[in-house]
Scaffold this motif. Structure first.
Motif, mmCIF file in Angstrom:
data_model
loop_
_atom_site.group_PDB
_atom_site.id
_atom_site.type_symbol
_atom_site.label_atom_id
_atom_site.label_comp_id
_atom_site.label_asym_id
_atom_site.label_seq_id
_atom_site.Cartn_x
_atom_site.Cartn_y
_atom_site.Cartn_z
ATOM 1 N N ALA A 248 -2.194 1.220 -9.082
ATOM 2 C CA ALA A 248 -3.292 1.658 -8.223
ATOM 3 C C ALA A 248 -4.394 0.611 -8.127
ATOM 4 O O ALA A 248 -5.063 0.497 -7.105
ATOM 5 C CB ALA A 248 -3.866 2.983 -8.738
ATOM 6 N N ARG B 90 0.835 -1.212 0.000
ATOM 7 C CA ARG B 90 0.000 0.000 0.000
ATOM 8 C C ARG B 90 0.865 1.256 0.000
ATOM 9 O O ARG B 90 0.552 2.240 -0.676
ATOM 10 C CB ARG B 90 -0.948 -0.010 1.189
ATOM 11 C CG ARG B 90 -2.114 -0.946 1.011
ATOM 12 C CD ARG B 90 -3.185 -0.783 2.090
ATOM 13 N NE ARG B 90 -4.128 -1.865 1.958
ATOM 14 C CZ ARG B 90 -4.059 -3.022 2.606
ATOM 15 N NH1 ARG B 90 -3.087 -3.239 3.483
ATOM 16 N NH2 ARG B 90 -4.959 -3.976 2.409
ATOM 17 N N GLN C 256 2.037 1.644 -3.387
ATOM 18 C CA GLN C 256 0.914 2.108 -4.223
ATOM 19 C C GLN C 256 0.766 3.620 -4.107
ATOM 20 O O GLN C 256 0.574 4.307 -5.112
ATOM 21 C CB GLN C 256 -0.402 1.442 -3.773
ATOM 22 C CG GLN C 256 -0.893 0.383 -4.679
ATOM 23 C CD GLN C 256 -2.188 -0.250 -4.173
ATOM 24 O OE1 GLN C 256 -2.548 -0.198 -2.999
ATOM 25 N NE2 GLN C 256 -2.895 -0.874 -5.101
#
Length: 196
Positions: A150, A140, A143
């Motif tokens: 995404a 994450r 990301q």
């Protein structure tokens, strides 16, 4: 065994001794006698610090969970540097090259330990659950920096990576995989999740 000799940090010495026995001889050999013999202390030392052997083992597993939580912070701090696959492969080698694989076997092997751990951690297999959380948190973070797509399904990628690498390390016959083998698995699992 000698008595009356003070042990510095008895809990840590007992955990370290238990991990050595577990790594060397497996979960079936892990008894209170084996641990105290390995630690070079009287059996009463263990029972002075823990209510019974499953209490000791649960504390040892939770101590290992704390180590994973520290490793998770370090991995999170690595986001944005190096390569995503390289950072993950290095973290997974550190995780599984330790006593983690043996602890998973121990939790599976001992019903009393599993029951004790469920009181504290009601879901997931301790160590594997925290390792999965560590990988998901890192993915994450990557990301957020655009280094992982995404639309990548982090909640599927994390347990897939943990399971695939755990299987590589769980083979006790041929020994642990080399880092390159782990890197190949990580790269394969992440192939569709990394922007080109």
């Amino acid at each position: 065994m000698p008595t009356g000799v003070a042990m510095r940090d008895a809990r840590r010495q007992l955990f370290d001794a238990a991990e050595r026995v577990l790594l060397r001889d497996g979960p079936t050999a892990l008894t209170s006698r084996a641990v105290t013999t390995e630690a070079g202390c009287a059996k009463g030392v263990l029972h002075r610090h823990f209510s019974d052997f499953d209490d000791f083992l649960a504390a040892m597993v939770l101590d290992r969970v704390t180590c994973i939580e520290r490793q998770s912070e370090a991995l999170h701090d690595a986001s944005g540097a190096g390569t995503v696959a390289g950072n993950l492969a290095d973290a997974l080698v550190v995780l599984f090259d330790s006593v983690a694989v043996s602890i998973v076997g121990l939790v599976t092997f001992r019903d009393g330990l599993r029951a004790r751990l469920r009181q504290v951690r009601p879901t997931g297999v301790p160590v594997l659950a925290e390792a999965t959380d560590m990988i998901a948190m890192y993915l994450r973070a990557e990301q957020d920096q655009g280094r992982v797509a995404a639309d990548a399904d982090v909640d599927t990628l994390a347990p897939t990576l943990i399971g695939a690498v755990h299987l590589q390390f769980a083979d006790r016959e041929s020994g642990p995989p080399d880092t390159e083998a782990v890197r190949n698995v990580v790269a394969t699992v992440l192939a569709g999740a990394l922007p080109h």
